[in-house]
Design a protein around this motif. Structure first.
Motif, PDB file in Angstrom:
ATOM      1  N   LYS A   1       1.986   8.206   6.736  1.00 59.89           N
ATOM      2  CA  LYS A   1       0.740   8.005   6.000  1.00 59.89           C
ATOM      3  C   LYS A   1       0.766   6.671   5.261  1.00 59.89           C
ATOM      4  O   LYS A   1      -0.212   5.922   5.280  1.00 59.89           O
ATOM      5  CB  LYS A   1       0.528   9.142   5.013  1.00 59.89           C
ATOM      6  CG  LYS A   1      -0.732   9.009   4.184  1.00 59.89           C
ATOM      7  CD  LYS A   1      -0.876  10.152   3.192  1.00 59.89           C
ATOM      8  CE  LYS A   1      -2.083   9.935   2.311  1.00 59.89           C
ATOM      9  NZ  LYS A   1      -2.213  10.989   1.294  1.00 59.89           N
ATOM     10  N   LEU A   2       1.899   6.347   4.646  1.00 59.23           N
ATOM     11  CA  LEU A   2       2.026   5.090   3.911  1.00 59.23           C
ATOM     12  C   LEU A   2       1.879   3.905   4.857  1.00 59.23           C
ATOM     13  O   LEU A   2       1.214   2.920   4.525  1.00 59.23           O
ATOM     14  CB  LEU A   2       3.363   5.032   3.182  1.00 59.23           C
ATOM     15  CG  LEU A   2       3.625   3.797   2.334  1.00 59.23           C
ATOM     16  CD1 LEU A   2       2.582   3.653   1.233  1.00 59.23           C
ATOM     17  CD2 LEU A   2       5.022   3.849   1.743  1.00 59.23           C
ATOM     18  N   MET A   3       2.483   3.995   6.033  1.00 55.52           N
ATOM     19  CA  MET A   3       2.358   2.918   7.014  1.00 55.52           C
ATOM     20  C   MET A   3       0.895   2.716   7.405  1.00 55.52           C
ATOM     21  O   MET A   3       0.405   1.588   7.463  1.00 55.52           O
ATOM     22  CB  MET A   3       3.205   3.233   8.251  1.00 55.52           C
ATOM     23  CG  MET A   3       3.227   2.123   9.276  1.00 55.52           C
ATOM     24  SD  MET A   3       4.211   2.522  10.735  1.00 55.52           S
ATOM     25  CE  MET A   3       3.222   3.816  11.449  1.00 55.52           C
ATOM     26  N   ASN A   4       0.194   3.823   7.644  1.00 55.72           N
ATOM     27  CA  ASN A   4      -1.228   3.734   8.009  1.00 55.72           C
ATOM     28  C   ASN A   4      -2.066   3.171   6.869  1.00 55.72           C
ATOM     29  O   ASN A   4      -2.979   2.377   7.102  1.00 55.72           O
ATOM     30  CB  ASN A   4      -1.754   5.111   8.422  1.00 55.72           C
ATOM     31  CG  ASN A   4      -1.218   5.545   9.766  1.00 55.72           C
ATOM     32  OD1 ASN A   4      -0.890   4.723  10.602  1.00 55.72           O
ATOM     33  ND2 ASN A   4      -1.110   6.841   9.958  1.00 55.72           N
ATOM     34  N   LEU A   5      -1.758   3.579   5.640  1.00 53.11           N
ATOM     35  CA  LEU A   5      -2.498   3.068   4.486  1.00 53.11           C
ATOM     36  C   LEU A   5      -2.292   1.570   4.323  1.00 53.11           C
ATOM     37  O   LEU A   5      -3.229   0.826   4.027  1.00 53.11           O
ATOM     38  CB  LEU A   5      -2.074   3.791   3.213  1.00 53.11           C
ATOM     39  CG  LEU A   5      -2.523   5.240   3.070  1.00 53.11           C
ATOM     40  CD1 LEU A   5      -1.866   5.886   1.856  1.00 53.11           C
ATOM     41  CD2 LEU A   5      -4.029   5.334   2.978  1.00 53.11           C
ATOM     42  N   ARG A   6      -1.062   1.120   4.515  1.00 55.41           N
ATOM     43  CA  ARG A   6      -0.781  -0.311   4.405  1.00 55.41           C
ATOM     44  C   ARG A   6      -1.515  -1.097   5.493  1.00 55.41           C
ATOM     45  O   ARG A   6      -2.018  -2.189   5.242  1.00 55.41           O
ATOM     46  CB  ARG A   6       0.726  -0.564   4.486  1.00 55.41           C
ATOM     47  CG  ARG A   6       1.453  -0.172   3.235  1.00 55.41           C
ATOM     48  CD  ARG A   6       2.926  -0.421   3.356  1.00 55.41           C
ATOM     49  NE  ARG A   6       3.596  -0.221   2.075  1.00 55.41           N
ATOM     50  CZ  ARG A   6       4.874   0.010   1.952  1.00 55.41           C
ATOM     51  NH1 ARG A   6       5.652   0.066   3.009  1.00 55.41           N
ATOM     52  NH2 ARG A   6       5.403   0.183   0.758  1.00 55.41           N
ATOM     53  N   PHE A   7      -1.577  -0.521   6.689  1.00 53.26           N
ATOM     54  CA  PHE A   7      -2.308  -1.172   7.778  1.00 53.26           C
ATOM     55  C   PHE A   7      -3.792  -1.260   7.438  1.00 53.26           C
ATOM     56  O   PHE A   7      -4.407  -2.310   7.604  1.00 53.26           O
ATOM     57  CB  PHE A   7      -2.101  -0.418   9.093  1.00 53.26           C
ATOM     58  CG  PHE A   7      -2.889  -0.986  10.230  1.00 53.26           C
ATOM     59  CD1 PHE A   7      -2.517  -2.180  10.823  1.00 53.26           C
ATOM     60  CD2 PHE A   7      -4.010  -0.329  10.709  1.00 53.26           C
ATOM     61  CE1 PHE A   7      -3.259  -2.720  11.863  1.00 53.26           C
ATOM     62  CE2 PHE A   7      -4.758  -0.854  11.747  1.00 53.26           C
ATOM     63  CZ  PHE A   7      -4.370  -2.054  12.329  1.00 53.26           C
ATOM     64  N   GLN A   8      -4.363  -0.145   6.958  1.00 51.06           N
ATOM     65  CA  GLN A   8      -5.777  -0.142   6.583  1.00 51.06           C
ATOM     66  C   GLN A   8      -6.050  -1.156   5.484  1.00 51.06           C
ATOM     67  O   GLN A   8      -7.083  -1.821   5.481  1.00 51.06           O
ATOM     68  CB  GLN A   8      -6.193   1.244   6.102  1.00 51.06           C
ATOM     69  CG  GLN A   8      -6.289   2.270   7.202  1.00 51.06           C
ATOM     70  CD  GLN A   8      -6.617   3.651   6.668  1.00 51.06           C
ATOM     71  OE1 GLN A   8      -6.961   3.809   5.501  1.00 51.06           O
ATOM     72  NE2 GLN A   8      -6.496   4.651   7.523  1.00 51.06           N
TER      73      GLN A   8
ATOM     74  N   SER B   1      -4.427  -3.921   4.958  1.00 48.41           N
ATOM     75  CA  SER B   1      -4.321  -5.290   5.475  1.00 48.41           C
ATOM     76  C   SER B   1      -5.587  -5.728   6.221  1.00 48.41           C
ATOM     77  O   SER B   1      -5.916  -6.907   6.229  1.00 48.41           O
ATOM     78  CB  SER B   1      -3.098  -5.432   6.380  1.00 48.41           C
ATOM     79  OG  SER B   1      -3.281  -4.689   7.568  1.00 48.41           O
ATOM     80  N   ILE B   2      -6.286  -4.765   6.829  1.00 48.21           N
ATOM     81  CA  ILE B   2      -7.513  -5.130   7.536  1.00 48.21           C
ATOM     82  C   ILE B   2      -8.751  -4.916   6.668  1.00 48.21           C
ATOM     83  O   ILE B   2      -9.875  -5.121   7.121  1.00 48.21           O
ATOM     84  CB  ILE B   2      -7.655  -4.367   8.872  1.00 48.21           C
ATOM     85  CG1 ILE B   2      -7.739  -2.861   8.653  1.00 48.21           C
ATOM     86  CG2 ILE B   2      -6.529  -4.729   9.820  1.00 48.21           C
ATOM     87  CD1 ILE B   2      -8.075  -2.078   9.900  1.00 48.21           C
ATOM     88  N   GLY B   3      -8.535  -4.471   5.431  1.00 50.31           N
ATOM     89  CA  GLY B   3      -9.643  -4.324   4.494  1.00 50.31           C
ATOM     90  C   GLY B   3     -10.439  -3.049   4.648  1.00 50.31           C
ATOM     91  O   GLY B   3     -11.581  -2.983   4.200  1.00 50.31           O
ATOM     92  N   ALA B   4      -9.874  -2.039   5.285  1.00 50.45           N
ATOM     93  CA  ALA B   4     -10.612  -0.800   5.521  1.00 50.45           C
ATOM     94  C   ALA B   4     -10.225   0.310   4.554  1.00 50.45           C
ATOM     95  O   ALA B   4     -10.745   1.414   4.639  1.00 50.45           O
ATOM     96  CB  ALA B   4     -10.368  -0.321   6.952  1.00 50.45           C
ATOM     97  N   LEU B   5      -9.315   0.029   3.626  1.00 52.73           N
ATOM     98  CA  LEU B   5      -8.851   1.060   2.704  1.00 52.73           C
ATOM     99  C   LEU B   5      -9.842   1.214   1.558  1.00 52.73           C
ATOM    100  O   LEU B   5     -10.199   0.243   0.897  1.00 52.73           O
ATOM    101  CB  LEU B   5      -7.462   0.690   2.157  1.00 52.73           C
ATOM    102  CG  LEU B   5      -6.781   1.714   1.265  1.00 52.73           C
ATOM    103  CD1 LEU B   5      -6.554   3.012   2.039  1.00 52.73           C
ATOM    104  CD2 LEU B   5      -5.465   1.180   0.760  1.00 52.73           C
TER     105      LEU B   5
END
Length: 65
Positions: A25-32, A34-38
């Motif tokens: 989940k943390l990896m996915n959150l960091r990815f989101q 980085s692309i500004g989707a969080l």
């Protein structure tokens, strides 16, 4: 966000599985992020704290990761 009391009720295997899930989940959150989707930046902080809680409980039990 999970409370330490709730986590202590889980078995060691359940804690290890929860730890894997939270790391993904943390990896996915960091990815989101980085692309500004969080949406909520605080979600990263909460997830990191949950991971730390689980690691603390596992260390208290003397479990090797």
């Amino acid at each position: 966000m999970m409370k330490a009391i709730e986590l202590r009720k889980l078995t060691t295997e359940e804690l290890k599985e929860k730890l894997k899930e939270l790391k993904k989940k943390l990896m996915n959150l960091r990815f989101q992020n980085s692309i500004g989707a969080l949406g909520k930046n605080s979600e990263i902080k909460e997830t990191k704290r949950d991971i730390a809680r689980i690691l603390t409980i596992l260390r208290e039990r003397g479990i090797k990761l």
